[in-house]
Design an enzyme around this catalytic site. Structure first.
Site, PDB file in Angstrom:
ATOM      1  N   ASN A   9       2.507   2.619   2.009  1.00  0.00           N
ATOM      2  CA  ASN A   9       1.339   2.788   2.634  1.00  0.00           C
ATOM      3  C   ASN A   9       1.404   2.352   3.989  1.00  0.00           C
ATOM      4  O   ASN A   9       1.336   1.227   4.295  1.00  0.00           O
ATOM      5  CB  ASN A   9       0.326   2.155   1.961  1.00  0.00           C
ATOM      6  CG  ASN A   9      -1.261   2.323   2.512  1.00  0.00           C
ATOM      7  OD1 ASN A   9      -1.311   3.053   3.646  1.00  0.00           O
ATOM      8  ND2 ASN A   9      -2.096   1.576   2.111  1.00  0.00           N
ATOM      9  N   TRP A  10       1.485   3.357   5.011  1.00  0.00           N
ATOM     10  CA  TRP A  10       1.690   2.944   6.449  1.00  0.00           C
ATOM     11  C   TRP A  10       0.499   2.140   7.083  1.00  0.00           C
ATOM     12  O   TRP A  10       0.561   1.817   8.075  1.00  0.00           O
ATOM     13  CB  TRP A  10       2.118   4.090   7.119  1.00  0.00           C
ATOM     14  CG  TRP A  10       3.369   4.612   6.932  1.00  0.00           C
ATOM     15  CD1 TRP A  10       4.423   3.951   5.835  1.00  0.00           C
ATOM     16  CD2 TRP A  10       4.070   5.615   7.897  1.00  0.00           C
ATOM     17  NE1 TRP A  10       5.570   5.190   6.172  1.00  0.00           N
ATOM     18  CE2 TRP A  10       5.285   5.712   7.294  1.00  0.00           C
ATOM     19  CE3 TRP A  10       3.854   6.630   8.682  1.00  0.00           C
ATOM     20  CZ2 TRP A  10       6.188   7.092   7.678  1.00  0.00           C
ATOM     21  CZ3 TRP A  10       4.798   7.467   9.382  1.00  0.00           C
ATOM     22  CH2 TRP A  10       5.998   7.662   8.511  1.00  0.00           C
ATOM     23  N   LYS A  11      -0.587   2.562   6.447  1.00  0.00           N
ATOM     24  CA  LYS A  11      -1.866   2.109   6.917  1.00  0.00           C
ATOM     25  C   LYS A  11      -2.070   2.674   8.514  1.00  0.00           C
ATOM     26  O   LYS A  11      -1.595   3.872   8.710  1.00  0.00           O
ATOM     27  CB  LYS A  11      -2.123   0.580   6.927  1.00  0.00           C
ATOM     28  CG  LYS A  11      -1.924   0.127   5.515  1.00  0.00           C
ATOM     29  CD  LYS A  11      -2.304  -1.189   5.243  1.00  0.00           C
ATOM     30  CE  LYS A  11      -1.997  -1.454   3.709  1.00  0.00           C
ATOM     31  NZ  LYS A  11      -2.274  -2.896   3.555  1.00  0.00           N
ATOM     32  N   HIS A  97      -8.511   2.470  -2.132  1.00  0.00           N
ATOM     33  CA  HIS A  97      -7.790   1.185  -1.599  1.00  0.00           C
ATOM     34  C   HIS A  97      -8.865   0.289  -1.249  1.00  0.00           C
ATOM     35  O   HIS A  97     -10.143   0.475  -0.548  1.00  0.00           O
ATOM     36  CB  HIS A  97      -7.094   1.694  -0.214  1.00  0.00           C
ATOM     37  CG  HIS A  97      -6.015   0.452   0.078  1.00  0.00           C
ATOM     38  ND1 HIS A  97      -6.495  -0.383   0.866  1.00  0.00           N
ATOM     39  CD2 HIS A  97      -4.582   0.286  -0.159  1.00  0.00           C
ATOM     40  CE1 HIS A  97      -5.416  -1.322   1.057  1.00  0.00           C
ATOM     41  NE2 HIS A  97      -4.185  -0.876   0.401  1.00  0.00           N
ATOM     42  N   GLU A  99      -8.977  -1.711   1.199  1.00  0.00           N
ATOM     43  CA  GLU A  99      -9.632  -1.835   2.735  1.00  0.00           C
ATOM     44  C   GLU A  99     -10.584  -0.613   3.020  1.00  0.00           C
ATOM     45  O   GLU A  99     -11.524  -0.766   3.560  1.00  0.00           O
ATOM     46  CB  GLU A  99      -8.347  -1.430   3.767  1.00  0.00           C
ATOM     47  CG  GLU A  99      -7.365  -2.760   3.727  1.00  0.00           C
ATOM     48  CD  GLU A  99      -5.994  -2.544   4.099  1.00  0.00           C
ATOM     49  OE1 GLU A  99      -5.512  -1.351   4.335  1.00  0.00           O
ATOM     50  OE2 GLU A  99      -5.346  -3.408   3.666  1.00  0.00           O
ATOM     51  N   GLU A 169      -3.749  -3.789  -6.966  1.00  0.00           N
ATOM     52  CA  GLU A 169      -3.504  -4.413  -5.811  1.00  0.00           C
ATOM     53  C   GLU A 169      -4.522  -5.572  -5.925  1.00  0.00           C
ATOM     54  O   GLU A 169      -5.870  -5.347  -5.404  1.00  0.00           O
ATOM     55  CB  GLU A 169      -3.772  -3.754  -4.590  1.00  0.00           C
ATOM     56  CG  GLU A 169      -2.624  -2.317  -4.445  1.00  0.00           C
ATOM     57  CD  GLU A 169      -2.598  -1.752  -3.234  1.00  0.00           C
ATOM     58  OE1 GLU A 169      -1.103  -1.774  -2.666  1.00  0.00           O
ATOM     59  OE2 GLU A 169      -3.548  -1.553  -2.253  1.00  0.00           O
ATOM     60  N   GLY A 175      -1.270  -8.237   2.490  1.00  0.00           N
ATOM     61  CA  GLY A 175      -0.995  -8.628   3.740  1.00  0.00           C
ATOM     62  C   GLY A 175      -1.119 -10.288   3.861  1.00  0.00           C
ATOM     63  O   GLY A 175      -1.126 -10.940   5.132  1.00  0.00           O
ATOM     64  N   SER A 215       1.893  -7.792  -0.814  1.00  0.00           N
ATOM     65  CA  SER A 215       2.933  -8.468  -0.347  1.00  0.00           C
ATOM     66  C   SER A 215       4.291  -8.352  -1.129  1.00  0.00           C
ATOM     67  O   SER A 215       5.248  -9.376  -1.524  1.00  0.00           O
ATOM     68  CB  SER A 215       2.629 -10.022  -0.365  1.00  0.00           C
ATOM     69  OG  SER A 215       1.497 -10.172   0.608  1.00  0.00           O
ATOM     70  N   GLY A 236       2.832  -2.090   1.652  1.00  0.00           N
ATOM     71  CA  GLY A 236       2.125  -1.965   2.828  1.00  0.00           C
ATOM     72  C   GLY A 236       3.270  -2.296   4.001  1.00  0.00           C
ATOM     73  O   GLY A 236       4.046  -1.819   4.582  1.00  0.00           O
ATOM     74  N   GLY A 237       3.027  -3.519   4.500  1.00  0.00           N
ATOM     75  CA  GLY A 237       3.816  -4.206   5.638  1.00  0.00           C
ATOM     76  C   GLY A 237       5.315  -3.973   5.555  1.00  0.00           C
ATOM     77  O   GLY A 237       5.986  -3.341   6.436  1.00  0.00           O
TER      78      GLY A 237
HETATM   79  P1  13P Z   1       1.121  -5.425   2.055  1.00  0.00           P
HETATM   80  O1  13P Z   1       2.332  -4.812   1.234  1.00  0.00           O
HETATM   81  O2  13P Z   1       1.188  -5.460   3.486  1.00  0.00           O
HETATM   82  O3  13P Z   1       0.311  -6.668   1.307  1.00  0.00           O
HETATM   83  O4  13P Z   1      -0.142  -4.185   1.688  1.00  0.00           O
HETATM   84  C1  13P Z   1      -0.291  -3.799   0.325  1.00  0.00           C
HETATM   85  C2  13P Z   1      -1.208  -2.786   0.263  1.00  0.00           C
HETATM   86  O5  13P Z   1      -2.088  -2.881   0.679  1.00  0.00           O
HETATM   87  C3  13P Z   1      -0.665  -1.067   0.027  1.00  0.00           C
HETATM   88  O6  13P Z   1      -1.603  -0.468  -0.073  1.00  0.00           O
END
Ligand code: 13P
Length: 253
Positions: A9-11, A97, A99, A169, A175, A215, A236-237
């Site tokens: 997930n590049w966000k 998600h 967010e 999640e 994050g 994470s 994510g990251g």
């Molecule tokens: P991180 O891997 O950066 O913690 O993010 C997880 C995430 O929200 C994937 O959708």
């Protein structure tokens, strides 16, 4: 055997040129491999979809979006519909998600509406659920995830459930560098599978891929993925670094 998936997930990261270049490098890596241990999916911002779709077209990496509109079409300035996403060649969309729930106030009903629309548009849905820290600390995490599943997902037919991937999640792990322990992940994944089994039966529950997100990185992925109800990750990251993303895909047994 359930499908194993590692979705990035590049966000809201990378401009168009950066995203196309990055997608090209991921595509090349997996093209040169005889077979990947899990299906890699890149979930990009909307503006990247059409271009990345061209790049991934003949390869082994799938494409997804990170959201879609809650309406099918019409006067909704700034929105992108599920069908528009599908028309780029993308196969997946992330919905629910944390967010989106947190910053854009998406509730379970809205996520349910989007999920049905996405499936009816030919997309598969990576349906996210998970509790925030205060809910975990209060011991209500199972109750929260149960509600998210019941309201967000369980209006689907058994046939529609075939198009679902669940991503657990825990919001406190996103994050933050804090990861759920492999046992905490397994415990919730089993809970989710049990709820799906109660509602849709054993066959449906057995087929459902459940991904862990929060994470996840090369150093902890193998241990988390070794748990019986963990079928991959939503990253994510670490999905923004080629070496890390491919290492997480390779961490699948
Ligand atoms: P991180 O891997 O950066 O913690 O993010 C997880 C995430 O929200 C994937 O959708």
């Amino acid at each position: 055997m359930r499908k194993k998936i590692v979705a990035g997930n590049w966000k809201m990261n990378m401009d168009l040129a950066e995203g196309l270049k990055f997608a090209g490098s991921i595509d090349k890596y997996f093209k040169d491999k005889p077979s990947a241990r899990a299906l890699p999916i890149l979930c990009t911002p909307f503006i990247h979809l059409a271009g990345v779709s061209e790049i991934l077209k003949h390869g082994k990496v799938a494409l997804g979006a990170q959201n879609c509109a809650s309406e099918a079409s019409g006067a909704f300035t700034g929105e992108v519909s599920a069908w528009m996403v599908r028309s780029t060649g993308a196969e997946y969309v992330i919905l629910g998600h944390s967010e989106r729930r947190m910053y854009y106030h998406e509730d379970d009903m809205l996520i349910n509406k989007k999920t049905l629309l996405a499936i009816n548009s030919g997309l598969k849905v990576i349906f996210c659920c998970g509790e925030v820290l205060s809910e975990r600390e209060a011991g209500s995490h199972f109750q929260i995830v149960k509600r998210q599943l019941e309201v967000g997902l369980f209006t689907l037919s058994e046939e529609q459930m075939d198009k679902i991937v669940v991503a657990y999640e825990p919001v406190w792990a996103i994050g933050t560098g804090l990861t759920a322990t492999p046992d905490q992940a397994q415990e919730m994944h089993k809970f989710i599978r049990d709820k799906v089994k109660e509602k849709y039966g054993n066959d449906c529950a057995k087929k459902l891929p459940i991904l862990y997100g929060g994470s996840c990185k090369p150093s902890n992925a193998a241990e988390i993925f070794s748990k019986p109800d963990v079928d991959g990750g939503l990253i994510g990251g670490a999905s923004l670094k080629r070496e890390d993303f491919v290492a997480i895909v390779e961490a699948m047994q």
